[in-house]
Write a protein that holds these residues in place. Structure first.
Motif, PDB file in Angstrom:
ATOM      1  N   GLY A 110      -8.647 -18.100  -9.892  1.00 18.74           N
ATOM      2  CA  GLY A 110      -9.320 -16.855 -10.237  1.00 18.74           C
ATOM      3  C   GLY A 110      -8.397 -15.703 -10.582  1.00 18.74           C
ATOM      4  O   GLY A 110      -8.856 -14.635 -10.974  1.00 18.74           O
ATOM      5  N   TRP A 111      -7.087 -15.888 -10.441  1.00 16.47           N
ATOM      6  CA  TRP A 111      -6.115 -14.826 -10.717  1.00 16.47           C
ATOM      7  C   TRP A 111      -5.230 -15.209 -11.895  1.00 16.47           C
ATOM      8  O   TRP A 111      -4.854 -16.369 -12.046  1.00 16.47           O
ATOM      9  CB  TRP A 111      -5.216 -14.582  -9.500  1.00 16.47           C
ATOM     10  N   ASN A 112      -4.878 -14.213 -12.688  1.00 14.32           N
ATOM     11  CA  ASN A 112      -3.889 -14.355 -13.757  1.00 14.32           C
ATOM     12  C   ASN A 112      -2.767 -13.380 -13.429  1.00 14.32           C
ATOM     13  O   ASN A 112      -3.021 -12.192 -13.213  1.00 14.32           O
ATOM     14  CB  ASN A 112      -4.487 -14.002 -15.120  1.00 14.32           C
ATOM     15  N   VAL A 113      -1.552 -13.879 -13.387  1.00 17.24           N
ATOM     16  CA  VAL A 113      -0.418 -13.025 -13.041  1.00 17.24           C
ATOM     17  C   VAL A 113       0.571 -12.983 -14.193  1.00 17.24           C
ATOM     18  O   VAL A 113       0.792 -13.982 -14.874  1.00 17.24           O
ATOM     19  CB  VAL A 113       0.266 -13.499 -11.732  1.00 17.24           C
ATOM     20  N   ASP A 114       1.130 -11.805 -14.419  1.00 16.05           N
ATOM     21  CA  ASP A 114       2.164 -11.617 -15.436  1.00 16.05           C
ATOM     22  C   ASP A 114       3.450 -11.246 -14.712  1.00 16.05           C
ATOM     23  O   ASP A 114       3.573 -10.140 -14.186  1.00 16.05           O
ATOM     24  CB  ASP A 114       1.757 -10.509 -16.405  1.00 16.05           C
ATOM     25  N   VAL A 115       4.393 -12.182 -14.651  1.00 16.18           N
ATOM     26  CA  VAL A 115       5.671 -11.938 -13.972  1.00 16.18           C
ATOM     27  C   VAL A 115       6.790 -11.660 -14.981  1.00 16.18           C
ATOM     28  O   VAL A 115       7.944 -11.575 -14.602  1.00 16.18           O
ATOM     29  CB  VAL A 115       6.059 -13.114 -13.047  1.00 16.18           C
ATOM     30  N   SER A 116       6.430 -11.479 -16.254  1.00 12.84           N
ATOM     31  CA  SER A 116       7.453 -11.292 -17.294  1.00 12.84           C
ATOM     32  C   SER A 116       8.279 -10.029 -17.094  1.00 12.84           C
ATOM     33  O   SER A 116       9.416  -9.960 -17.556  1.00 12.84           O
ATOM     34  CB  SER A 116       6.820 -11.289 -18.685  1.00 12.84           C
ATOM     35  N   GLN A 117       7.747  -9.027 -16.399  1.00 17.76           N
ATOM     36  CA  GLN A 117       8.485  -7.777 -16.193  1.00 17.76           C
ATOM     37  C   GLN A 117       9.053  -7.642 -14.781  1.00 17.76           C
ATOM     38  O   GLN A 117       9.532  -6.571 -14.407  1.00 17.76           O
ATOM     39  CB  GLN A 117       7.597  -6.585 -16.520  1.00 17.76           C
ATOM     40  N   VAL A 118       9.033  -8.718 -14.005  1.00 23.79           N
ATOM     41  CA  VAL A 118       9.591  -8.674 -12.657  1.00 23.79           C
ATOM     42  C   VAL A 118      11.062  -8.251 -12.678  1.00 23.79           C
ATOM     43  O   VAL A 118      11.471  -7.438 -11.840  1.00 23.79           O
ATOM     44  CB  VAL A 118       9.370 -10.013 -11.910  1.00 23.79           C
ATOM     45  N   PRO A 119      11.896  -8.726 -13.635  1.00 24.22           N
ATOM     46  CA  PRO A 119      13.289  -8.259 -13.636  1.00 24.22           C
ATOM     47  C   PRO A 119      13.416  -6.736 -13.804  1.00 24.22           C
ATOM     48  O   PRO A 119      14.401  -6.144 -13.377  1.00 24.22           O
ATOM     49  CB  PRO A 119      13.916  -8.999 -14.827  1.00 24.22           C
ATOM     50  N   GLN A 120      12.410  -6.108 -14.400  1.00 23.71           N
ATOM     51  CA  GLN A 120      12.407  -4.647 -14.561  1.00 23.71           C
ATOM     52  C   GLN A 120      11.651  -3.954 -13.420  1.00 23.71           C
ATOM     53  O   GLN A 120      11.456  -2.740 -13.453  1.00 23.71           O
ATOM     54  CB  GLN A 120      11.761  -4.260 -15.907  1.00 23.71           C
ATOM     55  N   GLY A 121      11.219  -4.716 -12.414  1.00 24.29           N
ATOM     56  CA  GLY A 121      10.536  -4.128 -11.264  1.00 24.29           C
ATOM     57  C   GLY A 121       9.068  -3.826 -11.501  1.00 24.29           C
ATOM     58  O   GLY A 121       8.524  -2.893 -10.924  1.00 24.29           O
ATOM     59  N   ARG A 122       8.408  -4.629 -12.319  1.00 22.86           N
ATOM     60  CA  ARG A 122       6.985  -4.432 -12.595  1.00 22.86           C
ATOM     61  C   ARG A 122       6.251  -5.769 -12.471  1.00 22.86           C
ATOM     62  O   ARG A 122       6.752  -6.802 -12.882  1.00 22.86           O
ATOM     63  CB  ARG A 122       6.771  -3.903 -14.008  1.00 22.86           C
ATOM     64  N   LEU A 123       5.039  -5.699 -11.919  1.00 19.95           N
ATOM     65  CA  LEU A 123       4.221  -6.884 -11.736  1.00 19.95           C
ATOM     66  C   LEU A 123       2.768  -6.495 -11.943  1.00 19.95           C
ATOM     67  O   LEU A 123       2.336  -5.424 -11.502  1.00 19.95           O
ATOM     68  CB  LEU A 123       4.399  -7.439 -10.317  1.00 19.95           C
ATOM     69  N   ARG A 124       2.020  -7.385 -12.613  1.00 13.07           N
ATOM     70  CA  ARG A 124       0.584  -7.159 -12.783  1.00 13.07           C
ATOM     71  C   ARG A 124      -0.151  -8.468 -12.542  1.00 13.07           C
ATOM     72  O   ARG A 124       0.242  -9.518 -13.051  1.00 13.07           O
ATOM     73  CB  ARG A 124       0.276  -6.657 -14.188  1.00 13.07           C
ATOM     74  N   ALA A 125      -1.228  -8.378 -11.773  1.00 13.28           N
ATOM     75  CA  ALA A 125      -2.088  -9.532 -11.515  1.00 13.28           C
ATOM     76  C   ALA A 125      -3.532  -9.082 -11.675  1.00 13.28           C
ATOM     77  O   ALA A 125      -3.897  -7.998 -11.225  1.00 13.28           O
ATOM     78  CB  ALA A 125      -1.848 -10.091 -10.117  1.00 13.28           C
ATOM     79  N   GLN A 126      -4.328  -9.938 -12.319  1.00  9.33           N
ATOM     80  CA  GLN A 126      -5.728  -9.616 -12.530  1.00  9.33           C
ATOM     81  C   GLN A 126      -6.601 -10.767 -12.041  1.00  9.33           C
ATOM     82  O   GLN A 126      -6.262 -11.932 -12.245  1.00  9.33           O
ATOM     83  CB  GLN A 126      -5.995  -9.372 -14.018  1.00  9.33           C
ATOM     84  N   ARG A 127      -7.699 -10.389 -11.397  1.00 11.71           N
ATOM     85  CA  ARG A 127      -8.659 -11.386 -10.925  1.00 11.71           C
ATOM     86  C   ARG A 127      -9.883 -11.319 -11.830  1.00 11.71           C
ATOM     87  O   ARG A 127     -10.310 -10.232 -12.230  1.00 11.71           O
ATOM     88  CB  ARG A 127      -9.063 -11.108  -9.481  1.00 11.71           C
ATOM     89  N   THR A 128     -10.460 -12.488 -12.095  1.00 14.73           N
ATOM     90  CA  THR A 128     -11.587 -12.550 -13.014  1.00 14.73           C
ATOM     91  C   THR A 128     -12.922 -12.225 -12.355  1.00 14.73           C
ATOM     92  O   THR A 128     -13.760 -11.574 -12.961  1.00 14.73           O
ATOM     93  CB  THR A 128     -11.657 -13.945 -13.684  1.00 14.73           C
TER      94      THR A 128
END
Length: 151
Positions: free
Chosen positions: A121-139
């Motif tokens: 149920g979750w989609n996570v974007d870890v592409s910006q983790v090296p820059q200190g950013r994280l986003r996760a979305q639940r449907t």
């Protein structure tokens, strides 16, 4: 609190001091914003340390005071706020009560390390983790979790 105000508070939060981790323990600090459909948007500074099995999450007010501290270990979790201490049977139960819906705090440890661990149920974007950013979305129900952090 409207979304614009939550974003303004999030942007205005000073980055909390880096939490001290014990040897072999992971630690992060920064800011988080959580929007869950049907619930009040939430933003705070945070300090996270430990592991999915045992750890501590401290939420900070915009002025740097402690809004709450969640601690967990196998088979138990506690939440301490200015309203007292509450006991829970698990970290998942605590997170659901606090956020109004299940939040995968255990997976958050992997996500903060750049590992896109799948959570149903979750989609996570870890592409910006090296820059200190994280986003996760639940449907369902819709939720959006954003973190800006230091490791």
């Amino acid at each position: 609190m409207g979304s614009a105000l939550a974003v303004a508070l999030l942007a205005g939060c000073a980055t909390p001091p880096k939490p001290q981790a014990a040897p072999g323990e992971q630690a992060w600090s920064g800011r988080l914003a959580l929007t869950v459909q049907g619930e009040q948007p939430f933003s705070a500074g945070f300090e996270l340390k430990g592991a999915p099995e045992q750890g501590e999450l401290t939420l900070l007010t915009p002025l740097g005071g402690t809004a709450g501290v969640a601690r967990w270990a196998p088979g138990s979790a506690t939440l301490r706020t200015d309203k007292g201490t509450r006991e829970f049977g698990s970290l998942d139960e605590l997170a659901t009560q606090v956020a109004g819906a299940p939040i995968p705090i255990a997976a958050l440890f992997d996500w903060l390390q750049g590992r896109a661990t799948q959570v149903p149920g979750w989609n996570v974007d870890v592409s910006q983790v090296p820059q200190g950013r994280l986003r996760a979305q639940r449907t369902s129900p819709p939720a959006d979790l954003r973190l800006a952090f230091e490791h």
